[in-house]
Design an enzyme around this catalytic site. Structure first.
Site, PDB file in Angstrom:
ATOM      1  N   ASP A 114     -11.603  -8.091  -0.924  1.00  0.00           N
ATOM      2  CA  ASP A 114     -11.382  -6.812  -1.593  1.00  0.00           C
ATOM      3  C   ASP A 114     -12.736  -6.299  -2.049  1.00  0.00           C
ATOM      4  OD1 ASP A 114      -8.565  -5.520  -2.854  1.00  0.00           O
ATOM      5  OD2 ASP A 114     -10.413  -4.802  -3.776  1.00  0.00           O
TER       6      ASP A 114
ATOM      7  N   VAL B 280     -14.563  -2.238   3.248  1.00  0.00           N
ATOM      8  CA  VAL B 280     -14.313  -1.968   4.662  1.00  0.00           C
ATOM      9  C   VAL B 280     -15.053  -0.730   5.172  1.00  0.00           C
ATOM     10  CG1 VAL B 280     -12.076  -3.123   4.638  1.00  0.00           C
ATOM     11  CG2 VAL B 280     -12.188  -0.648   4.222  1.00  0.00           C
TER      12      VAL B 280
ATOM     13  N   TYR C 192      -4.145  11.749   4.028  1.00  0.00           N
ATOM     14  CA  TYR C 192      -3.531  10.428   4.118  1.00  0.00           C
ATOM     15  C   TYR C 192      -2.646  10.327   5.354  1.00  0.00           C
ATOM     16  CZ  TYR C 192      -1.115   6.197   2.446  1.00  0.00           C
ATOM     17  OH  TYR C 192      -0.611   4.928   2.317  1.00  0.00           O
TER      18      TYR C 192
ATOM     19  N   LYS D  45      -3.169   7.723   8.421  1.00  0.00           N
ATOM     20  CA  LYS D  45      -2.147   6.737   8.790  1.00  0.00           C
ATOM     21  C   LYS D  45      -1.627   6.968  10.205  1.00  0.00           C
ATOM     22  CE  LYS D  45      -1.955   4.110   5.109  1.00  0.00           C
ATOM     23  NZ  LYS D  45      -2.351   2.694   5.175  1.00  0.00           N
TER      24      LYS D  45
ATOM     25  N   ALA E 217       6.531   1.289  -1.640  1.00  0.00           N
ATOM     26  CA  ALA E 217       6.575  -0.045  -2.248  1.00  0.00           C
ATOM     27  C   ALA E 217       5.982   0.078  -3.645  1.00  0.00           C
ATOM     28  CB  ALA E 217       5.798  -1.052  -1.421  1.00  0.00           C
TER      29      ALA E 217
END
Length: 257
Positions: free
Chosen positions: A48, A75, A165, A169, A198
């Site tokens: 992370d 990343v 977003y 995705k 979630a």
């Protein structure tokens, strides 16, 4: 009040596997899938960009069985991603499964969205996933392996204020399919999950209660998924049970048609 299901016991689905999970700090899907991998018998390296939260997550996951290691990785930084693979080789002896969870969201109508807002979401969510998939495939070319990416139903379904977003995705989905075709000759499988919602503390911090309530109300079960419910599907895709699947995007959702 809605009764939540209990998390099922492990079934040894990843016994002996070496698993790397990105964006695993905190209480979201990343830490849930790392925990599940340990429960299923894997040795796990978590990463992370948030070092403090990463340390806290290590302390929480140490109670599970299996070997656990951790390293910082942003990343958006190619050298960090390369170092992640180097650390996986040093700590685990290689990589059998790579789970790419890193992503960045945000809310902004397109007519008000700045270039910086667009680029930051694309940079983490799509470009970051690409870097990790590329590095993972290079690592697995001689041995084979499995890559699981985290996409979103927003890649299929329009949502107000989510153009950046959604584009990111949808890009992850397309990347997954193309990488799967290229990886097949090396016995590398590449699949993705597309969760609807979630619920975890970080999402509650960055989203309004009204939005979360509206999203949950659209689900057939009348509630958001728990992170482990998404993680279980990722573990299935990482396991030999999904051995014929590649290039697939599996929706983890109970939304009405």
């Amino acid at each position: 009040m809605i009764d939540l299901p209990a998390e099922p016991p492990g079934r040894g689905l990843l016994t002996g596997k070496r698993v790397v999970v990105t964006a695993a700090a905190g209480t979201g899907i990343g830490s849930a899938v790392a925990k599940r991998a340990l429960i299923e018998g894997a040795d796990v390296l978590i990463s992370d960009s948030h070092e403090r939260r990463l340390s806290e997550t290590v302390a929480q996951l140490k109670t599970e069985s299996g070997r656990l290691a951790a390293t910082r990785c942003d990343v958006t930084d190619e050298q960090d991603v390369q170092n992640l693979m180097i650390t996986a080789q040093a700590e685990l002896g290689g990589v059998d499964v790579l789970i790419n969870n890193a992503g960045l969201g945000g809310m902004a109508p397109l007519v008000e969205m700045t270039d910086e807002q667009w680029s930051s979401v694309i940079g983490v969510t799509l470009e970051g996933t690409m870097r990790c998939v590329r590095a993972g495939m290079r690592q697995m070319m001689d041995t084979g392996g499995v890559i699981v990416n985290n996409a979103s139903v927003v890649g299929w379904r329009a949502q107000h204020g989510q153009a950046h977003y959604a584009a990111a995705k949808a890009g992850v989905m397309a990347l997954t399919r193309c990488a799967a075709i290229e990886g097949a000759e090396y016995h590398i499988r590449v699949n993705a999950v597309a969760p609807s919602i979630a619920l975890h503390p970080h999402l509650e911090k960055v989203s309004s209660p009204e939005l979360l309530k509206d999203l949950a109300s659209e689900e057939a079960f009348g509630r958001a998924a728990q992170p482990w419910e998404v993680a279980n599907v990722m573990i299935f895709l990482a396991s030999d049970l999904s051995g014929y699947m590649t290039g697939e995007v599996v929706s983890v959702s109970s939304q009405h048609p």
